[in-house]
Scaffold this motif. Structure first.
Motif, PDB file in Angstrom:
ATOM      1  N   LEU A  43       0.816  -1.217   0.000  1.00 37.74           N
ATOM      2  CA  LEU A  43       0.000   0.000   0.000  1.00 37.74           C
ATOM      3  C   LEU A  43       0.848   1.265   0.000  1.00 37.74           C
ATOM      4  CD1 LEU A  43      -2.891  -0.927   2.461  1.00 37.74           C
ATOM      5  CD2 LEU A  43      -2.808  -1.158  -0.026  1.00 37.74           C
ATOM      6  N   LEU A  44       1.975   1.251   0.718  1.00 36.43           N
ATOM      7  CA  LEU A  44       2.811   2.449   0.741  1.00 36.43           C
ATOM      8  C   LEU A  44       3.454   2.675  -0.626  1.00 36.43           C
ATOM      9  CD1 LEU A  44       4.082   4.833   2.161  1.00 36.43           C
ATOM     10  CD2 LEU A  44       5.844   3.294   3.064  1.00 36.43           C
ATOM     11  N   GLU A  45       3.967   1.610  -1.242  1.00 35.67           N
ATOM     12  CA  GLU A  45       4.552   1.754  -2.575  1.00 35.67           C
ATOM     13  C   GLU A  45       3.502   2.231  -3.576  1.00 35.67           C
ATOM     14  OE1 GLU A  45       7.710  -1.352  -3.669  1.00 35.67           O
ATOM     15  OE2 GLU A  45       6.536  -2.330  -2.098  1.00 35.67           O
ATOM     16  N   ASN A  46       2.292   1.704  -3.461  1.00 37.09           N
ATOM     17  CA  ASN A  46       1.218   2.135  -4.349  1.00 37.09           C
ATOM     18  C   ASN A  46       0.901   3.622  -4.144  1.00 37.09           C
ATOM     19  OD1 ASN A  46      -2.227   2.170  -4.204  1.00 37.09           O
ATOM     20  ND2 ASN A  46      -1.248   1.731  -6.164  1.00 37.09           N
ATOM     21  N   LEU A  47       0.906   4.067  -2.893  1.00 36.46           N
ATOM     22  CA  LEU A  47       0.665   5.488  -2.612  1.00 36.46           C
ATOM     23  C   LEU A  47       1.772   6.348  -3.214  1.00 36.46           C
ATOM     24  CD1 LEU A  47      -0.743   7.856  -1.238  1.00 36.46           C
ATOM     25  CD2 LEU A  47       0.343   7.182   0.912  1.00 36.46           C
ATOM     26  N   LEU A  48       3.024   5.891  -3.099  1.00 38.38           N
ATOM     27  CA  LEU A  48       4.125   6.641  -3.699  1.00 38.38           C
ATOM     28  C   LEU A  48       3.990   6.688  -5.219  1.00 38.38           C
ATOM     29  CD1 LEU A  48       7.126   5.293  -1.576  1.00 38.38           C
ATOM     30  CD2 LEU A  48       5.853   7.423  -1.244  1.00 38.38           C
ATOM     31  N   ASP A  49       3.585   5.559  -5.822  1.00 35.86           N
ATOM     32  CA  ASP A  49       3.362   5.533  -7.267  1.00 35.86           C
ATOM     33  C   ASP A  49       2.266   6.521  -7.674  1.00 35.86           C
ATOM     34  OD1 ASP A  49       5.277   3.547  -7.567  1.00 35.86           O
ATOM     35  OD2 ASP A  49       3.816   1.905  -7.644  1.00 35.86           O
ATOM     36  N   HIS A  50       1.200   6.572  -6.875  1.00 31.57           N
ATOM     37  CA  HIS A  50       0.089   7.482  -7.169  1.00 31.57           C
ATOM     38  C   HIS A  50       0.535   8.936  -7.064  1.00 31.57           C
ATOM     39  CE1 HIS A  50      -4.052   8.995  -7.251  1.00 31.57           C
ATOM     40  NE2 HIS A  50      -3.704   9.771  -6.237  1.00 31.57           N
ATOM     41  N   ARG A  51       1.379   9.229  -6.092  1.00 31.91           N
ATOM     42  CA  ARG A  51       1.880  10.602  -5.952  1.00 31.91           C
ATOM     43  C   ARG A  51       2.709  11.003  -7.174  1.00 31.91           C
ATOM     44  NH1 ARG A  51       2.728  13.448  -1.397  1.00 31.91           N
ATOM     45  NH2 ARG A  51       4.926  13.748  -1.992  1.00 31.91           N
ATOM     46  N   GLU A  52       3.478  10.050  -7.719  1.00 36.47           N
ATOM     47  CA  GLU A  52       4.292  10.336  -8.893  1.00 36.47           C
ATOM     48  C   GLU A  52       3.447  10.441 -10.159  1.00 36.47           C
ATOM     49  OE1 GLU A  52       7.157   7.237  -9.027  1.00 36.47           O
ATOM     50  OE2 GLU A  52       8.257   7.936  -7.258  1.00 36.47           O
ATOM     51  N   ASP A  53       2.391   9.622 -10.211  1.00 33.01           N
ATOM     52  CA  ASP A  53       1.533   9.598 -11.391  1.00 33.01           C
ATOM     53  C   ASP A  53       0.097   9.347 -10.944  1.00 33.01           C
ATOM     54  OD1 ASP A  53       0.216   9.267 -13.772  1.00 33.01           O
ATOM     55  OD2 ASP A  53       1.339   7.491 -14.411  1.00 33.01           O
ATOM     56  N   PRO A  54      -0.737  10.374 -10.863  1.00 29.80           N
ATOM     57  CA  PRO A  54      -2.114  10.204 -10.388  1.00 29.80           C
ATOM     58  C   PRO A  54      -2.940   9.237 -11.218  1.00 29.80           C
ATOM     59  CG  PRO A  54      -1.496  12.519 -10.362  1.00 29.80           C
ATOM     60  CD  PRO A  54      -0.391  11.787 -11.078  1.00 29.80           C
ATOM     61  N   ALA A  55      -2.458   8.882 -12.414  1.00 26.24           N
ATOM     62  CA  ALA A  55      -3.178   7.883 -13.207  1.00 26.24           C
ATOM     63  C   ALA A  55      -3.087   6.494 -12.573  1.00 26.24           C
ATOM     64  CB  ALA A  55      -2.629   7.841 -14.631  1.00 26.24           C
ATOM     65  N   VAL A  56      -2.117   6.294 -11.692  1.00 25.07           N
ATOM     66  CA  VAL A  56      -2.023   5.034 -10.938  1.00 25.07           C
ATOM     67  C   VAL A  56      -3.061   5.079  -9.819  1.00 25.07           C
ATOM     68  CG1 VAL A  56      -0.565   3.562  -9.496  1.00 25.07           C
ATOM     69  CG2 VAL A  56       0.425   4.780 -11.464  1.00 25.07           C
ATOM     70  N   ALA A  57      -4.043   4.207  -9.881  1.00 18.16           N
ATOM     71  CA  ALA A  57      -5.142   4.234  -8.900  1.00 18.16           C
ATOM     72  C   ALA A  57      -4.666   3.733  -7.544  1.00 18.16           C
ATOM     73  CB  ALA A  57      -6.301   3.374  -9.392  1.00 18.16           C
ATOM     74  N   LEU A  58      -5.165   4.357  -6.506  1.00 19.17           N
ATOM     75  CA  LEU A  58      -4.929   3.839  -5.162  1.00 19.17           C
ATOM     76  C   LEU A  58      -5.643   2.508  -4.998  1.00 19.17           C
ATOM     77  CD1 LEU A  58      -5.384   7.020  -2.922  1.00 19.17           C
ATOM     78  CD2 LEU A  58      -3.227   5.881  -3.515  1.00 19.17           C
ATOM     79  N   ILE A  59      -5.010   1.606  -4.259  1.00 21.63           N
ATOM     80  CA  ILE A  59      -5.604   0.295  -3.998  1.00 21.63           C
ATOM     81  C   ILE A  59      -6.749   0.405  -2.997  1.00 21.63           C
ATOM     82  CG2 ILE A  59      -5.180  -1.968  -2.943  1.00 21.63           C
ATOM     83  CD1 ILE A  59      -2.319  -1.769  -4.095  1.00 21.63           C
ATOM     84  N   ALA A  60      -6.554   1.212  -1.965  1.00 20.50           N
ATOM     85  CA  ALA A  60      -7.540   1.295  -0.883  1.00 20.50           C
ATOM     86  C   ALA A  60      -7.836   2.744  -0.527  1.00 20.50           C
ATOM     87  CB  ALA A  60      -7.036   0.536   0.343  1.00 20.50           C
ATOM     88  N   PRO A  61      -8.396   3.508  -1.454  1.00 19.42           N
ATOM     89  CA  PRO A  61      -8.754   4.889  -1.131  1.00 19.42           C
ATOM     90  C   PRO A  61      -9.867   4.922  -0.090  1.00 19.42           C
ATOM     91  CG  PRO A  61      -9.728   4.253  -3.219  1.00 19.42           C
ATOM     92  CD  PRO A  61      -8.823   3.128  -2.816  1.00 19.42           C
ATOM     93  N   LEU A  62      -9.963   6.032   0.601  1.00 20.01           N
ATOM     94  CA  LEU A  62     -10.967   6.153   1.650  1.00 20.01           C
ATOM     95  C   LEU A  62     -12.360   5.821   1.139  1.00 20.01           C
ATOM     96  CD1 LEU A  62     -11.613   7.037   4.614  1.00 20.01           C
ATOM     97  CD2 LEU A  62     -12.107   9.306   3.638  1.00 20.01           C
ATOM     98  N   ALA A  63     -12.715   6.289  -0.067  1.00 16.33           N
ATOM     99  CA  ALA A  63     -14.066   6.072  -0.592  1.00 16.33           C
ATOM    100  C   ALA A  63     -14.405   4.584  -0.679  1.00 16.33           C
ATOM    101  CB  ALA A  63     -14.199   6.722  -1.963  1.00 16.33           C
ATOM    102  N   ARG A  64     -13.411   3.753  -0.953  1.00 13.52           N
ATOM    103  CA  ARG A  64     -13.675   2.324  -1.101  1.00 13.52           C
ATOM    104  C   ARG A  64     -14.058   1.684   0.231  1.00 13.52           C
ATOM    105  NH1 ARG A  64      -9.631  -2.309  -3.784  1.00 13.52           N
ATOM    106  NH2 ARG A  64     -11.334  -3.717  -4.399  1.00 13.52           N
ATOM    107  N   THR A  65     -13.696   2.317   1.332  1.00 12.67           N
ATOM    108  CA  THR A  65     -13.957   1.742   2.654  1.00 12.67           C
ATOM    109  C   THR A  65     -15.272   2.215   3.262  1.00 12.67           C
ATOM    110  OG1 THR A  65     -12.812   3.497   3.909  1.00 12.67           O
ATOM    111  CG2 THR A  65     -11.466   1.696   3.033  1.00 12.67           C
ATOM    112  N   ALA A  66     -16.047   3.021   2.539  1.00 21.25           N
ATOM    113  CA  ALA A  66     -17.304   3.541   3.095  1.00 21.25           C
ATOM    114  C   ALA A  66     -18.254   2.426   3.539  1.00 21.25           C
ATOM    115  CB  ALA A  66     -17.989   4.460   2.088  1.00 21.25           C
ATOM    116  N   PRO A  67     -18.427   1.339   2.764  1.00 27.30           N
ATOM    117  CA  PRO A  67     -19.312   0.268   3.243  1.00 27.30           C
ATOM    118  C   PRO A  67     -18.805  -0.376   4.533  1.00 27.30           C
ATOM    119  CG  PRO A  67     -18.875   0.020   0.898  1.00 27.30           C
ATOM    120  CD  PRO A  67     -17.934   1.065   1.407  1.00 27.30           C
TER     121      PRO A  67
END
Length: 398
Positions: free
Chosen positions: A295-319
C-alpha cells in the motif's frame, strides 16, 4: 508529478507500527523515500528489521513532528479512536496519508475526513493491505468474467485464538469506548476486519459498482469480561449485488486463517486471504497466487503519477464504515460461559474457546445464515440497522 524523494513519517511507531517501519526500511535504503520522523507516546521500541536511519527525528507529539519535519506522507498507526483528529492535522499540514484500518469509526467521521481530503487536495490510502493481493484480483477478475455464473452469496469464516495477554496489550484493548470516544476493538472491527473488507471487494465485482448497504444485521458474543465481540455473525444486504455473511471468532477450537467463499450459479471459489491461496472452478486444488502490491509503494506511485489508482482509497472503505456504525449501535455482546467455554493454558497465555464454534461458523457461512437462524441454543436475535436514503441514514431495531 511529485518532485524529489518523499519525506515520510510514522505516527504510532511502536506495536503494529513496527510492521510499517519494516516496510519502510528497504524503501528508505533504496532511496524510494526518506524516513524523517517517528512518533510515539512511549519510548521507541528497537527492531533489527526496522533500523532507525541516521537523522530520523523521534517525537512524542504528532503536531510537533508535523511542524518540525514537514513530511510529504504520514503513516498513522495509532488506536482507532485517535485516527480522525490525527488525520485532520496531517492533511492540514499538507501531507498525504496512509491510515491504518479501521480508518474511522462512523459514517459521520468518514464524511468529515472525505471533506478534508477534498478541501486540501490530499489523498488517503487505508491500511487494508489484503486488498493488494494478486489472488484477490484474480478472484474478482473471475467473478467479472462470469466464471462462477451469477454470484448468489459471499461469505467469510475465520477462527483465531487470542490470549489474556492480547486483551492486556493496551488501555483500549477489548473496549467499546475510551474517554467518551468509540474504540470498537472487537473481532469484526479490528483483527478480522480484513475478512469483511475482502468480501466487500468481491461484492464490488459481483454487483454494479460500489457496495451500498441497505440492511446490516449483527450478532455479537463474548467469552471474557470485555466490552466488544470476540465471536460474531454479520450479514450485509446491499442495493445491488449478493448478500455478504461474516462468521468469525477469536475463541476458535481450531485455527481457520480466514476464507472468503464465493458461491455462484456456475461454481464456487475460495480465497484464503491471509495466505493468498485461491481455489477457482476447474482448479485441482488451492494454489498460492504471489504478487501482493504494497500500500505504501502504491501510494508513492500514485503521488508520482495520479493515473495510478490507489488500492484502498478512503471512498472504497465507506461500506466497511457503515458496518462499524451498525456494530457501534448494537447492544453489548452476549456473554458465553459455563460448560460452553473451555480454558487452555495459564497466565498471560491462557486462551478461551467455545465448544463447537468452528462447526457452527462454517455452517453459517455455507448457509448464508446468522447463528440465531441455525437453531443455536445460545444465540440471540440480531441487531438490525436499516439504511435508508442516499445519505445513508440508519434506523435501528432489534
Amino acid at each position: 508529478m511529485t518532485a524529489g524523494v518523499p519525506r515520510v513519517a510514522v505516527v504510532g511507531a511502536n506495536g503494529h507500527g513496527r510492521w510499517h517501519r519494516r516496510v519502510i526500511a528497504p524503501l528508505h535504503a533504496a532511496g524510494r523515500l526518506r524516513l524523517v520522523a517517528l512518533v510515539d507516546v512511549r519510548p521507541l521500541e528497537e527492531d533489527p528489521a526496522a533500523p532507525v536511519p541516521d537523522g530520523t527525528a523521534v517525537h512524542a507529539d504528532h503536531r510537533e513532528m508535523l511542524r518540525a519535519a514537514r513530511p510529504d506522507v504520514v503513516v498513522v498507526c495509532t488506536p482507532p479512536h485517535t485516527h480522525l483528529p490525527i488525520a485532520l492535522d496531517v492533511l492540514a499540514a499538507g501531507a498525504d496519508l496512509l491510515l491504518e484500518k479501521p480508518p474511522v469509526l462512523s459514517t459521520a467521521e468518514h464524511r468529515e475526513l472525505a471533506a478534508a481530503l477534498a478541501a486540501t487536495g490530499r489523498v488517503c490510502q487505508v491500511g487494508f493491505q489484503a486488498l493488494g493481493s494478486a489472488a484477490l484480483t484474480e478472484l474478482t477478475d473471475a467473478v467479472r468474467a462470469g466464471r462462477l455464473g451469477a454470484v448468489t452469496r459471499i461469505a467469510t469464516v475465520a477462527a483465531w485464538q487470542r490470549s489474556d495477554a492480547y486483551y492486556a496489550r493496551a488501555p483500549w484493548a477489548g473496549r467499546r469506548t475510551l474517554h467518551g470516544r468509540p474504540v470498537l476493538d472487537g473481532a469484526l472491527a479490528n483483527p478480522l476486519a480484513h475478512a469483511v473488507m475482502q468480501c466487500l471487494a468481491v461484492a464490488e465485482a459481483a454487483g454494479s459498482g460500489p457496495v451500498e448497504p441497505v440492511r446490516i444485521e449483527v450478532e455479537r458474543y463474548r467469552v471474557r469480561p470485555i466490552e466488544v465481540d470476540d465471536t460474531a455473525t454479520l450479514r450485509v444486504s446491499s442495493r445491488s449485488g449478493p448478500p455478504i455473511v461474516a462468521a468469525v471468532t477469536l475463541a476458535g477450537e481450531d485455527f481457520v486463517a480466514g476464507e472468503v467463499v464465493v458461491t455462484g450459479t456456475a461454481g464456487r471459489a475460495v480465497l484464503e486471504y491471509p495466505t493468498d491461496r485461491l481455489l477457482l472452478p476447474g482448479d485441482a486444488g488451492p494454489r498460492e497466487v504471489p504478487g501482493r502490491r504494497g500500500l505504501l509503494e502504491n501510494l508513492l506511485d500514485h503521488r508520482e503519477d495520479p493515473a495510478v489508482a490507489l488500492i484502498a482509497p478512503l471512498a472504497r472503505t465507506a461500506p466497511f464504515t457503515a458496518v462499524l456504525g451498525a456494530v457501534t449501535a448494537a447492544p453489548e455482546p452476549t456473554p458465553l460461559g459455563g460448560d460452553l467455554v473451555t480454558a487452555v493454558g495459564a497466565g498471560a497465555d491462557r486462551v478461551l474457546t467455545v465448544r463447537g464454534v468452528n462447526r457452527l461458523l462454517r455452517l453459517a457461512a455455507d448457509e448464508g445464515a446468522l447463528l440465531s437462524e441455525l437453531g443455536v441454543p445460545w444465540a440471540v436475535a440480531p441487531h438490525r440497522a436499516d439504511l435508508t436514503g442516499a445519505g445513508g441514514t440508519a434506523t435501528h431495531c432489534n
